[in-house]
Scaffold this motif. Structure first.
Motif, short mmCIF file in Angstrom:
data_model
loop_
_atom_site.label_atom_id
_atom_site.label_comp_id
_atom_site.label_asym_id
_atom_site.label_seq_id
_atom_site.Cartn_x
_atom_site.Cartn_y
_atom_site.Cartn_z
N SER A 35 0.84 -1.27 0.07
CA SER A 35 -0.05 -0.12 -0.06
C SER A 35 0.80 1.09 0.10
CB SER A 35 -0.97 0.10 1.23
OG SER A 35 -0.10 0.14 2.24
N PHE A 36 0.19 2.42 -0.18
CA PHE A 36 1.00 3.76 -0.26
C PHE A 36 0.23 4.87 0.21
CE2 PHE A 36 -0.47 3.22 -4.51
CZ PHE A 36 -0.89 4.64 -4.58
N ILE A 37 0.85 5.74 0.76
CA ILE A 37 0.16 6.98 1.02
C ILE A 37 1.08 8.22 0.34
CG2 ILE A 37 -0.77 8.78 2.66
CD1 ILE A 37 -1.43 6.46 4.62
N ASP A 38 0.75 8.57 -0.68
CA ASP A 38 1.47 9.43 -1.51
C ASP A 38 2.87 8.57 -1.73
OD1 ASP A 38 -0.41 11.43 -2.05
OD2 ASP A 38 0.42 12.48 -0.17
N ALA A 39 4.03 9.19 -1.55
CA ALA A 39 5.50 8.53 -1.63
C ALA A 39 5.78 7.53 -0.65
CB ALA A 39 6.45 9.42 -1.90
N THR A 40 4.98 7.33 0.45
CA THR A 40 5.26 6.30 1.34
C THR A 40 4.70 5.23 1.17
OG1 THR A 40 5.43 8.13 3.10
CG2 THR A 40 5.23 5.98 4.02
N GLN A 41 5.54 4.13 1.07
CA GLN A 41 5.11 2.82 0.65
C GLN A 41 5.28 1.68 1.69
OE1 GLN A 41 7.72 1.78 -2.72
NE2 GLN A 41 7.11 3.99 -3.54
N LYS A 42 4.41 0.93 1.91
CA LYS A 42 4.49 -0.15 2.56
C LYS A 42 4.14 -1.51 2.33
CE LYS A 42 2.81 2.26 7.00
NZ LYS A 42 1.70 2.37 8.13
N GLU A 43 5.45 -2.27 1.96
CA GLU A 43 5.17 -3.45 1.29
C GLU A 43 4.65 -4.68 2.16
OE1 GLU A 43 8.34 -6.80 -0.56
OE2 GLU A 43 9.12 -4.82 -0.37
N GLY A 44 3.88 -5.58 1.46
CA GLY A 44 3.22 -6.71 2.24
C GLY A 44 1.93 -6.38 2.77
N GLN A 45 1.39 -5.19 2.68
CA GLN A 45 -0.16 -4.58 3.05
C GLN A 45 -0.98 -5.10 2.10
OE1 GLN A 45 -0.57 -3.07 6.10
NE2 GLN A 45 1.52 -3.71 6.69
N LEU A 46 -1.99 -5.91 2.41
CA LEU A 46 -3.10 -6.26 1.45
C LEU A 46 -4.11 -5.32 1.41
CD1 LEU A 46 -3.30 -10.09 2.95
CD2 LEU A 46 -2.75 -9.20 0.45
N LYS A 47 -4.26 -4.39 2.38
CA LYS A 47 -5.25 -3.51 2.11
C LYS A 47 -4.93 -2.02 2.69
CE LYS A 47 -7.79 -5.29 5.52
NZ LYS A 47 -8.85 -5.92 6.31
N THR A 48 -5.84 -1.06 2.08
CA THR A 48 -5.56 0.39 2.23
C THR A 48 -6.96 0.86 2.60
OG1 THR A 48 -4.54 2.42 1.50
CG2 THR A 48 -5.71 1.05 -0.07
N GLU A 49 -7.00 2.01 3.21
CA GLU A 49 -8.13 2.87 3.53
C GLU A 49 -7.73 4.14 3.97
OE1 GLU A 49 -10.55 1.63 6.80
OE2 GLU A 49 -8.98 0.14 7.57
N GLY A 50 -8.61 5.45 3.76
CA GLY A 50 -8.14 6.89 4.09
C GLY A 50 -8.13 7.46 2.68
N ILE A 51 -7.19 8.40 2.83
CA ILE A 51 -7.10 9.37 1.48
C ILE A 51 -5.73 9.49 1.05
CG2 ILE A 51 -9.15 10.66 2.34
CD1 ILE A 51 -7.34 12.99 3.16
N ASN A 52 -5.56 10.03 -0.18
CA ASN A 52 -4.06 10.18 -0.92
C ASN A 52 -3.54 8.75 -0.75
OD1 ASN A 52 -4.47 12.98 -0.63
ND2 ASN A 52 -3.83 13.20 1.19
N ASN A 53 -4.09 7.89 -1.00
CA ASN A 53 -3.52 6.45 -0.75
C ASN A 53 -3.84 5.49 -2.14
OD1 ASN A 53 -6.49 6.58 -0.41
ND2 ASN A 53 -6.29 4.49 0.56
N GLY A 54 -3.40 4.14 -1.89
CA GLY A 54 -3.67 3.41 -3.11
C GLY A 54 -2.72 1.88 -2.92
N LEU A 55 -2.89 0.99 -3.86
CA LEU A 55 -2.19 -0.23 -3.63
C LEU A 55 -1.04 -0.42 -4.84
CD1 LEU A 55 -5.02 -2.56 -2.65
CD2 LEU A 55 -3.21 -1.80 -1.20
N TYR A 56 -0.23 -1.32 -4.77
CA TYR A 56 0.58 -1.42 -5.99
C TYR A 56 0.69 -3.12 -5.72
CZ TYR A 56 4.54 -1.94 -2.84
OH TYR A 56 5.37 -2.34 -1.71
N LEU A 57 0.89 -3.57 -7.21
CA LEU A 57 1.17 -4.93 -7.50
C LEU A 57 2.30 -5.22 -8.07
CD1 LEU A 57 -2.16 -4.58 -6.77
CD2 LEU A 57 -2.13 -7.18 -7.60
#
Length: 800
Positions: A241-263
């Motif tokens: 997941s990520f919030i803007d440029a901050t990434q968290k590898e291994g996260q299956l979900k995301t919620e909130g704003i300014n966020n997203g997922l990557y595969l």
């Protein structure tokens, strides 16, 4: 006797073969013409609106996929955003493109992972990619481009509710797909919440909630929600997941704003990564149902082919032949846009979004399919001079559904809307012409919607001023009903915008009152008819006999001082007094009497001679959606769209023929910049639909608001036009328009025949044409000033 039987048998066989040959020939004659070849989505794609450029979509579809060059964190109002043909880098591919709706952007990348897109000026600070225009291809239902920074070919297609993406990567262990959820996209407005999670190893599901700019003042407590389920054709090797440029590898979900997922995927050279994404406005479950129903067993190539066939079928409802190829491109690209905007909002099971998370239910047929569809929509401001005329003529089934959508909205909210996004008010113009549109459908014989409730809604829209607000429009209707005009005064709304549109509202409310009066007449409601007809005449209260202009009045009933008829935004929305003085479409005859026929024609002629110098509003030196508001005429905006046809009422129909055709030739183009004026607002197909009608030589100044609508004639641009008539609504099978002596020089009508019989007037009743037959125009290089002046077209003052 035996020989006689053989002879009879042979004769029967010969006759059977002849009949079969005839039927084969007949089928061949009726086979579809390849018309998608004339559709060019790039036309007008410079300085276009968020919903304008969506090549990977079906007619009136929910899934509208497109590249985005400047949609990320945009202002979120109505201004140009999304894709601009002048730009040379792409920031992603979005799924939702409607008025005040946007979001869910996917971007394929390779190498070092970035989770912010960067800027047009400096693409390298983010994941956006440069591209070369020579590798870009757009057609009706499909888009492809080569992303140079990643050596990835991106392709887009769709069904009605499922987005298809196909990415061809180079050999890499770092093939990423960035999924942006939590940033403003195009007209979406602020993102207030999102949720997404990876499930079943290769699927992503979630929702996006937004607070569009128009909702902030039209429906401030409400939000727009979009749901999705995306299925990948292989499993990722990494994700996060990520919030803007901050990434968290291994996260299956995301919620909130300014966020997203990557595969992240491991890809061989030229290996295809395919993504199918079900979309919905009601729930994740329905997004999954839409995905399953519309994508199971269908490959990308099959969907691409099917989309082309569906577009071709729709376009074949009107077949034009002859004329210039350039004009055929303008025609079918215009028709394409008229069938592209205002897309589906219901799911395959008939569920559609109502307010506060409620789900409406469309009745289902015996096969479990919705009996009609629901649609999102921008306001219909001016749409009665283009969209509804095209829809009523060649797509009455869609028009019926569109009207029923409004009726269902009324049942949920208690008012008609004039702009709706997933069940939420997004009224952008404040006049609310949905009652007029509903009445016009009734007047042309489209009556298979909920007529009783529809009439109730239309009456309330014109007569009831208690409880009006910026969401349901006509916030100043109390003045109109009680004082018989809307005064010149400022109204400041929550976001700081200032409205002072009393004069234009007076004219517009008069017009819509007339429309619903005609429906009241058909419904035998004499009391409402009389009241509405009184209101239809209130436009006279703003006519200044001294200046011969419509002039704003103060609350004390006096005309404003220091009156400048050329000043825009001063009592008139998106126009000036010179432009709006023509705005009495229901009663041109009386307007001519008020102004005086000589001055009426003098002004009208002066206006068009002047307008031609600046391409009728689309000045190439001023790339602006509002260019032309301060001029005598502005074809790039709705209030002026009937003006060229007023010569049919003032005894000079040859000037309607000249100017309507000249506008087709000079305002409209076939380039990304000069398509609809120069970077002007095509507004969900309205300018394209105007071209369609004008180039066929048909138009109704009254916008089908008369109880017995008419078509006034112009000068067709094609040798032959064949309009398929829907037998559910009309008696005839085809309306054929034929021109004799068609050429660039021969622009003037010499005579008209209907099924071989002379037509002496410059108009005909619409229901006669809908019986089917042939309308033949003979054209010449010089005006025939004796034709078409015997009896003027119907007007409120002369209708029986």
């Amino acid at each position: 006797m035996k020989h006689l039987k053989i002879i009879v048998f042979i004769f029967f066989c010969i006759h059977l073969v002849a009949c079969n040959d005839h039927e084969t020939k007949k089928v061949k004659e009726k086979s579809l013409v390849e018309l998608t070849q004339y559709v060019d989505p790039q036309i007008g794609s410079v300085h276009g609106r968020w919903f304008f450029y969506t090549p990977a979509a079906r007619p009136f579809g929910l899934a509208k996929l497109a590249p985005s060059t400047n949609g990320f964190n945009s202002a979120g109002g109505w201004g140009p955003t999304g894709y601009d043909d002048r730009h040379t880098s792409i920031e992603g591919f979005g799924h939702f493109h409607e008025f005040q709706i946007g979001g869910l952007v996917f971007m394929p990348t390779v190498g070092h992972l970035k989770t912010v897109p960067g800027t047009l000026e400096n693409p390298d600070v983010g994941y956006r990619s440069r591209f070369n225009k020579t590798t870009e291809h757009a057609e009706a239902g499909y888009y492809s481009v080569f992303l140079e920074d990643y050596a990835v070919k991106a392709e887009l297609a769709s069904t009605e509710r499922v987005g298809y993406q196909r990415f061809t990567y180079p050999k890499t262990e770092e093939a990423h797909v960035v999924i942006d959820l939590g940033h403003k996209q195009g007209e979406s407005g602020d993102v207030t919440n999102t949720f997404a999670q990876i499930v079943n190893e290769n699927q992503v599901e979630g929702f996006i909630e937004t607070y569009p700019e128009y909702v902030k003042f039209c429906d401030p407590e409400k939000r727009v929600k979009m749901y999705f389920v995306a299925k990948f054709n292989k499993n990722p090797t990494k994700y996060g997941s990520f919030i803007d440029a901050t990434q968290k590898e291994g996260q299956l979900k995301t919620e909130g704003i300014n966020n997203g997922l990557y595969l992240t995927f491991s890809m061989e050279k030229n290996e295809l990564l395919e993504i199918q994404t079900g979309l919905s406005y009601t729930s994740i479950a329905n997004a999954r149902l839409n995905l399953k129903t519309e994508s199971t067993g269908k490959s990308f190539d099959e969907v691409h082919k099917e989309s082309k066939e569906i577009w071709n079928q729709k376009l074949n409802n009107i077949v034009v032949e002859g004329g210039k190829k350039e004009d055929r491109i303008k025609f079918y690209t215009g028709l394409y846009h008229a069938l592209l905007g205002r897309g589906l909002s219901n799911d395959v099971n008939g569920d559609f979004p109502e307010i506060d998370g409620k789900i409406g239910k469309t009745p289902l047929d015996e096969n479990g399919k919705p009996k009609y569809n629901h649609y999102n929509t921008d306001g219909i401001w001016g749409g009665f001079w283009n969209l509804s005329q095209v829809w009523a003529l060649a797509y009455p089934d869609y028009f019926s559904d569109y009207v029923q959508t409004g009726v269902d909205f009324y049942k949920d909210r208690g008012w008609l809307h004039d702009g709706a996004a997933a069940g939420v008010f997004t009224n952008g113009v404040q006049t609310n012409f949905q009652g007029l549109l509903l009445a016009s459908a009734y007047n042309v014989g489209i009556r298979d919607f909920d007529l009783k409730t529809g009439y109730e809604a239309a009456l309330k829209n014109e007569l009831e001023y208690h409880g009006r607000n910026l969401g349901n429009g006509k916030y100043d209707l109390a003045y109109f009903v009680k004082e018989h005009y809307v005064p010149y005064k400022d109204t400041t709304i929550s976001n700081g915008w200032v409205f002072n549109f009393g004069a234009s509202h007076t004219l517009e409310y008069s017009f819509s009152s007339y429309a619903v009066a005609q429906m009241a007449k058909g419904m035998n409601d004499t009391s409402s008819y009389n009241k509405l007809m009184q209101q239809a005449g209130y436009y006279i209260n703003l006519f200044d006999p001294e200046t011969k202009f419509m002039r704003p009045k103060l609350e004390d009933g006096s005309f404003i001082k220091d009156f400048d008829p050329m000043k825009p935004w001063d009592g008139f929305q998106e126009g000036n007094a010179y432009q709006y003085t023509w705005y009495v479409p229901h009663d041109p005859e009386n307007l001519i009497k008020l102004i005086g026929k000589a001055l009426f024609n003098e002004r009208l002629e002066t206006m068009f001679n002047d307008a031609q110098k600046t391409m009728f509003g689309g000045n190439s030196e001023d790339i602006n959606s509002f260019s032309g508001l301060e001029k005598l005429y502005n074809h790039g905006n709705q209030p002026c769209l009937h003006d060229a046809w007023l010569f049919n009422y003032s005894g000079k129909p040859w000037l309607t023929q000249k100017w309507a055709r000249t506008i087709c030739n000079e305002f409209y183009g076939t380039e990304p910049l000069r398509g609809y004026g120069v970077g002007q607002d095509e507004d969900q197909g309205q300018l394209g639909a105007w071209y369609v009608m004008a180039s066929m030589g048909l138009f109704d100044v009254q916008g089908h608001t008369s109880a017995n609508p008419s078509f006034q004639f112009g000068s067709p641009l094609f040798d032959k036009i064949t309009i398929k008539l829907d037998s559910t609504y009309y008696k005839g099978e085809e309306l054929e328009i034929e021109t004799v002596n068609q050429s660039s020089e021969n622009i003037y009508v010499q005579s008209v025949l209907w099924n071989g019989e002379p037509v002496l007037n410059n108009w005909m009743y619409r229901n006669k044409l809908m019986e089917g037959g042939k309308l033949t125009f003979t054209l010449g290089s010089k005006p025939n000033q004796e034709w078409g002046i015997e009896k003027m077209p119907p007007s409120m003052s002369n209708e029986n």
